[in-house]
Design a protein around this motif. Structure first.
Motif, PDB file in Angstrom:
ATOM      1  N   TYR A   1       0.829  -1.208   0.000  1.00  0.00           N
ATOM      2  CA  TYR A   1       0.000   0.000   0.000  1.00  0.00           C
ATOM      3  C   TYR A   1       0.866   1.263   0.000  1.00  0.00           C
ATOM      4  O   TYR A   1       0.585   2.221  -0.713  1.00  0.00           O
ATOM      5  N   ARG A   2       1.930   1.262   0.792  1.00  0.00           N
ATOM      6  CA  ARG A   2       2.796   2.442   0.876  1.00  0.00           C
ATOM      7  C   ARG A   2       3.441   2.743  -0.469  1.00  0.00           C
ATOM      8  O   ARG A   2       3.543   3.893  -0.883  1.00  0.00           O
ATOM      9  N   LYS A   3       3.866   1.705  -1.165  1.00  0.00           N
ATOM     10  CA  LYS A   3       4.525   1.904  -2.453  1.00  0.00           C
ATOM     11  C   LYS A   3       3.550   2.348  -3.540  1.00  0.00           C
ATOM     12  O   LYS A   3       3.975   2.860  -4.579  1.00  0.00           O
ATOM     13  N   ALA A   4       2.252   2.150  -3.311  1.00  0.00           N
ATOM     14  CA  ALA A   4       1.267   2.603  -4.294  1.00  0.00           C
ATOM     15  C   ALA A   4       1.234   4.115  -4.400  1.00  0.00           C
ATOM     16  O   ALA A   4       0.760   4.665  -5.396  1.00  0.00           O
ATOM     17  N   LYS A   5       1.759   4.811  -3.395  1.00  0.00           N
ATOM     18  CA  LYS A   5       1.738   6.270  -3.384  1.00  0.00           C
ATOM     19  C   LYS A   5       2.407   6.859  -4.619  1.00  0.00           C
ATOM     20  O   LYS A   5       1.938   7.844  -5.183  1.00  0.00           O
TER      21      LYS A   5
ATOM     22  N   ASN B   1       3.457   4.714  -7.306  1.00  0.00           N
ATOM     23  CA  ASN B   1       3.307   3.842  -8.466  1.00  0.00           C
ATOM     24  C   ASN B   1       1.869   3.782  -8.971  1.00  0.00           C
ATOM     25  O   ASN B   1       1.634   3.561 -10.150  1.00  0.00           O
ATOM     26  N   ASN B   2       0.897   3.971  -8.076  1.00  0.00           N
ATOM     27  CA  ASN B   2      -0.516   3.990  -8.447  1.00  0.00           C
ATOM     28  C   ASN B   2      -1.237   4.947  -7.509  1.00  0.00           C
ATOM     29  O   ASN B   2      -1.983   4.535  -6.620  1.00  0.00           O
ATOM     30  N   PRO B   3      -1.005   6.263  -7.663  1.00  0.00           N
ATOM     31  CA  PRO B   3      -1.574   7.236  -6.716  1.00  0.00           C
ATOM     32  C   PRO B   3      -3.094   7.246  -6.687  1.00  0.00           C
ATOM     33  O   PRO B   3      -3.680   7.588  -5.661  1.00  0.00           O
ATOM     34  N   LEU B   4      -3.738   6.866  -7.788  1.00  0.00           N
ATOM     35  CA  LEU B   4      -5.190   6.827  -7.786  1.00  0.00           C
ATOM     36  C   LEU B   4      -5.690   5.805  -6.771  1.00  0.00           C
ATOM     37  O   LEU B   4      -6.654   6.058  -6.037  1.00  0.00           O
ATOM     38  N   PHE B   5      -5.056   4.651  -6.711  1.00  0.00           N
ATOM     39  CA  PHE B   5      -5.446   3.640  -5.725  1.00  0.00           C
ATOM     40  C   PHE B   5      -5.106   4.120  -4.322  1.00  0.00           C
ATOM     41  O   PHE B   5      -5.903   3.976  -3.395  1.00  0.00           O
ATOM     42  N   TYR B   6      -3.905   4.679  -4.136  1.00  0.00           N
ATOM     43  CA  TYR B   6      -3.439   5.082  -2.810  1.00  0.00           C
ATOM     44  C   TYR B   6      -4.363   6.129  -2.203  1.00  0.00           C
ATOM     45  O   TYR B   6      -4.865   5.969  -1.092  1.00  0.00           O
ATOM     46  N   PHE B   7      -4.601   7.228  -2.923  1.00  0.00           N
ATOM     47  CA  PHE B   7      -5.450   8.283  -2.391  1.00  0.00           C
ATOM     48  C   PHE B   7      -6.926   7.957  -2.570  1.00  0.00           C
ATOM     49  O   PHE B   7      -7.756   8.325  -1.743  1.00  0.00           O
ATOM     50  N   GLY B   8      -7.256   7.269  -3.672  1.00  0.00           N
ATOM     51  CA  GLY B   8      -8.654   6.954  -3.937  1.00  0.00           C
ATOM     52  C   GLY B   8      -9.250   6.006  -2.921  1.00  0.00           C
ATOM     53  O   GLY B   8     -10.410   6.160  -2.513  1.00  0.00           O
ATOM     54  N   SER B   9      -8.472   5.012  -2.483  1.00  0.00           N
ATOM     55  CA  SER B   9      -8.999   4.068  -1.491  1.00  0.00           C
ATOM     56  C   SER B   9      -9.252   4.762  -0.160  1.00  0.00           C
ATOM     57  O   SER B   9     -10.274   4.534   0.488  1.00  0.00           O
ATOM     58  N   ALA B  10      -8.310   5.623   0.251  1.00  0.00           N
ATOM     59  CA  ALA B  10      -8.521   6.382   1.497  1.00  0.00           C
ATOM     60  C   ALA B  10      -9.697   7.338   1.344  1.00  0.00           C
ATOM     61  O   ALA B  10     -10.516   7.497   2.265  1.00  0.00           O
ATOM     62  N   GLY B  11      -9.818   7.979   0.177  1.00  0.00           N
ATOM     63  CA  GLY B  11     -10.933   8.887  -0.060  1.00  0.00           C
ATOM     64  C   GLY B  11     -12.261   8.176  -0.071  1.00  0.00           C
ATOM     65  O   GLY B  11     -13.261   8.669   0.479  1.00  0.00           O
ATOM     66  N   ALA B  12     -12.306   7.000  -0.692  1.00  0.00           N
ATOM     67  CA  ALA B  12     -13.552   6.235  -0.731  1.00  0.00           C
ATOM     68  C   ALA B  12     -13.967   5.801   0.667  1.00  0.00           C
ATOM     69  O   ALA B  12     -15.153   5.839   1.020  1.00  0.00           O
ATOM     70  N   ALA B  13     -12.972   5.386   1.482  1.00  0.00           N
ATOM     71  CA  ALA B  13     -13.298   4.968   2.850  1.00  0.00           C
ATOM     72  C   ALA B  13     -13.823   6.144   3.673  1.00  0.00           C
ATOM     73  O   ALA B  13     -14.815   6.012   4.411  1.00  0.00           O
ATOM     74  N   ALA B  14     -13.174   7.308   3.544  1.00  0.00           N
ATOM     75  CA  ALA B  14     -13.620   8.483   4.295  1.00  0.00           C
ATOM     76  C   ALA B  14     -14.998   8.944   3.838  1.00  0.00           C
ATOM     77  O   ALA B  14     -15.860   9.295   4.666  1.00  0.00           O
ATOM     78  N   THR B  15     -15.244   8.917   2.533  1.00  0.00           N
ATOM     79  CA  THR B  15     -16.552   9.320   2.017  1.00  0.00           C
ATOM     80  C   THR B  15     -17.645   8.364   2.488  1.00  0.00           C
ATOM     81  O   THR B  15     -18.738   8.796   2.894  1.00  0.00           O
ATOM     82  N   ALA B  16     -17.349   7.067   2.439  1.00  0.00           N
ATOM     83  CA  ALA B  16     -18.334   6.080   2.895  1.00  0.00           C
ATOM     84  C   ALA B  16     -18.639   6.253   4.375  1.00  0.00           C
ATOM     85  O   ALA B  16     -19.805   6.179   4.802  1.00  0.00           O
ATOM     86  N   ALA B  17     -17.592   6.528   5.178  1.00  0.00           N
ATOM     87  CA  ALA B  17     -17.824   6.737   6.612  1.00  0.00           C
ATOM     88  C   ALA B  17     -18.666   7.987   6.848  1.00  0.00           C
ATOM     89  O   ALA B  17     -19.591   7.989   7.683  1.00  0.00           O
ATOM     90  N   GLY B  18     -18.366   9.063   6.110  1.00  0.00           N
ATOM     91  CA  GLY B  18     -19.142  10.288   6.263  1.00  0.00           C
ATOM     92  C   GLY B  18     -20.590  10.111   5.865  1.00  0.00           C
ATOM     93  O   GLY B  18     -21.507  10.575   6.568  1.00  0.00           O
ATOM     94  N   LEU B  19     -20.834   9.416   4.742  1.00  0.00           N
ATOM     95  CA  LEU B  19     -22.211   9.185   4.311  1.00  0.00           C
ATOM     96  C   LEU B  19     -22.952   8.285   5.292  1.00  0.00           C
ATOM     97  O   LEU B  19     -24.154   8.474   5.546  1.00  0.00           O
ATOM     98  N   GLY B  20     -22.229   7.292   5.847  1.00  0.00           N
ATOM     99  CA  GLY B  20     -22.861   6.414   6.828  1.00  0.00           C
ATOM    100  C   GLY B  20     -23.280   7.167   8.084  1.00  0.00           C
ATOM    101  O   GLY B  20     -24.392   6.983   8.600  1.00  0.00           O
ATOM    102  N   MET B  21     -22.381   8.013   8.588  1.00  0.00           N
ATOM    103  CA  MET B  21     -22.726   8.809   9.774  1.00  0.00           C
ATOM    104  C   MET B  21     -23.862   9.787   9.467  1.00  0.00           C
ATOM    105  O   MET B  21     -24.763   9.999  10.289  1.00  0.00           O
ATOM    106  N   GLY B  22     -23.818  10.365   8.252  1.00  0.00           N
ATOM    107  CA  GLY B  22     -24.890  11.280   7.867  1.00  0.00           C
ATOM    108  C   GLY B  22     -26.234  10.585   7.792  1.00  0.00           C
ATOM    109  O   GLY B  22     -27.267  11.139   8.218  1.00  0.00           O
ATOM    110  N   ALA B  23     -26.261   9.370   7.247  1.00  0.00           N
ATOM    111  CA  ALA B  23     -27.507   8.609   7.165  1.00  0.00           C
ATOM    112  C   ALA B  23     -28.041   8.289   8.566  1.00  0.00           C
ATOM    113  O   ALA B  23     -29.256   8.347   8.820  1.00  0.00           O
ATOM    114  N   PHE B  24     -27.142   7.970   9.494  1.00  0.00           N
ATOM    115  CA  PHE B  24     -27.556   7.686  10.871  1.00  0.00           C
ATOM    116  C   PHE B  24     -28.170   8.928  11.517  1.00  0.00           C
ATOM    117  O   PHE B  24     -29.234   8.848  12.163  1.00  0.00           O
ATOM    118  N   VAL B  25     -27.528  10.068  11.341  1.00  0.00           N
ATOM    119  CA  VAL B  25     -28.045  11.315  11.920  1.00  0.00           C
ATOM    120  C   VAL B  25     -29.419  11.649  11.341  1.00  0.00           C
ATOM    121  O   VAL B  25     -30.365  12.010  12.064  1.00  0.00           O
TER     122      VAL B  25
END
Length: 352
Positions: A221-225, A227-251
């Motif tokens: 994962y570290r080396k993807a930064k 060699n494949n920055p879309l995966f490196y930042f995109g996976s973290a971004g997708a996880a953060a977005t999913a967490a935010g939407l989940g918390m928003g749906a709960f609220v």
């Protein structure tokens, strides 16, 4: 006179007294006079046994297999070709010729021995087999290359190509890092089927499947930064977005169903969603820059290669040599240094 005077067999060791003599003898019987054992501070008789078997023995200055391999190739190997194996007698010296052929024939600069092609019963536990498969699948998904067995310790490579790799791993992550760096630096790789045997009785493995497996996944994962920055930042971004939407749906659910507002969670949901979207956008931008950079490096190498292939200069009297396009020796790159410039370009493009 050995048939393999230009090859150094490299054996990193750590408490391999039960098997190191057998491994050294097998490679010497296969025609390899230069067998280098680099030892990580064994507390048994590994070093003395290896010397008696005919190996050149060096004790590494640091700790870990990765540090041992880097130190050995950089400071103790003069041969242009290196054949690396483990000293636990799981690999077959008879496969050495097949490992080296792609190097000698110019087909590749780095060769990986695929253990899964001929894995003998008991050679790998079910847990290790599953872990290896998952790591290879992750490598293919993240780095977009299928090397079949990136954790194999049976490798052959040119010393020049190894020195182009930016390696920092100290432990068992060295094999993973070598595979990733080969992709990043566009080192040509060949995969060769090899035999993988069970460790002889009395010898103990230095591998810890859970701990070392986690380290390897983190390294991928570290080396993807870079060699494949879309995966490196995109996976973290997708996880953060999913967490935010989940918390928003709960609220939203709690407010509509029970009239209860959760202000703190709502703020966290908004923050996580914004962060996730920003990371996704940054991943797309970084991937575009990475693609453009690769294109520029490829174009640069083609230009340098074309200049190196041009004919000799035409002398213009006693002045500087005049090239076919009218440029002089003083204002154009020297064709004799084309390979060095290409190597510099590869090093400049390595990122971390």
């Amino acid at each position: 006179m050995s048939d393999h005077d230009d090859v150094c067999v490299l054996l990193p060791t750590m408490n391999e007294a039960e098997t190191v003599a057998r491994v050294v003898t097998d490679f010497r019987d296969a025609g390899f006079e230069e067998v280098l054992v680099i030892d990580g501070g064994s507390t048994d008789e590994t070093r003395s046994i290896a010397r008696e078997a005919g190996a050149r023995v060096v004790e590494q200055s640091g700790r870990g297999k990765g540090q041992a391999v880097r130190e050995a190739v950089r400071d103790h190997v003069a041969a242009p070709y290196v054949l690396m194996a483990d000293a636990d007698a799981t690999y077959d010296a008879d496969d050495a010729a097949a490992m080296l052929d792609p190097l000698f024939e110019g087909e590749a600069d780095h060769v990986i021995g695929n253990r899964f092609a001929d894995m003998r019963p008991g050679a790998m536990t079910r847990l290790n087999r599953i872990g290896n498969r998952l790591i290879n699948l992750a490598f293919r998904a993240i780095h977009r290359e299928g090397y079949r067995d990136i954790l194999s310790g049976y490798r052959a490579f040119t010393r020049e190509s190894f020195l182009r790799l930016h390696l920092t791993a100290d432990g068992f992550g060295i094999e993973t890092e070598m595979a990733v760096e080969c992709v990043k630096n566009r080192v040509s790789v060949a995969v060769v089927p090899v035999t993988y045997r069970e460790r002889p009785g009395g010898s103990a493995t230095n591998l810890h499947p859970i701990r070392d497996g986690g380290v390897i996944f983190l390294e991928l994962y570290r080396k993807a930064k870079t060699n494949n920055p879309l995966f490196y930042f995109g996976s973290a971004g997708a996880a953060a977005t999913a967490a935010g939407l989940g918390m928003g749906a709960f609220v939203l659910y709690r407010y509509l169903a029970f009239g209860i507002s959760h202000n703190v969670i709502a703020v966290g949901a908004v923050g996580a969603t914004i962060l996730g979207i920003q990371l996704l956008v940054f991943g797309f931008l970084a991937d575009m820059i990475h693609s453009l950079h690769r294109e520029q490096i490829a174009r640069y190498e083609r230009v340098i290669g074309g200049e190196a292939a041009e004919g000799p200069s035409v002398a213009d009297g006693d002045g500087p040599a005049v090239e076919a396009d009218g440029s002089t020796e003083a204002n154009r790159p020297r064709s004799a240094s084309g390979s060095e410039l290409a190597d510099d370009a590869g090093r400049d493009g390595r990122g971390d």
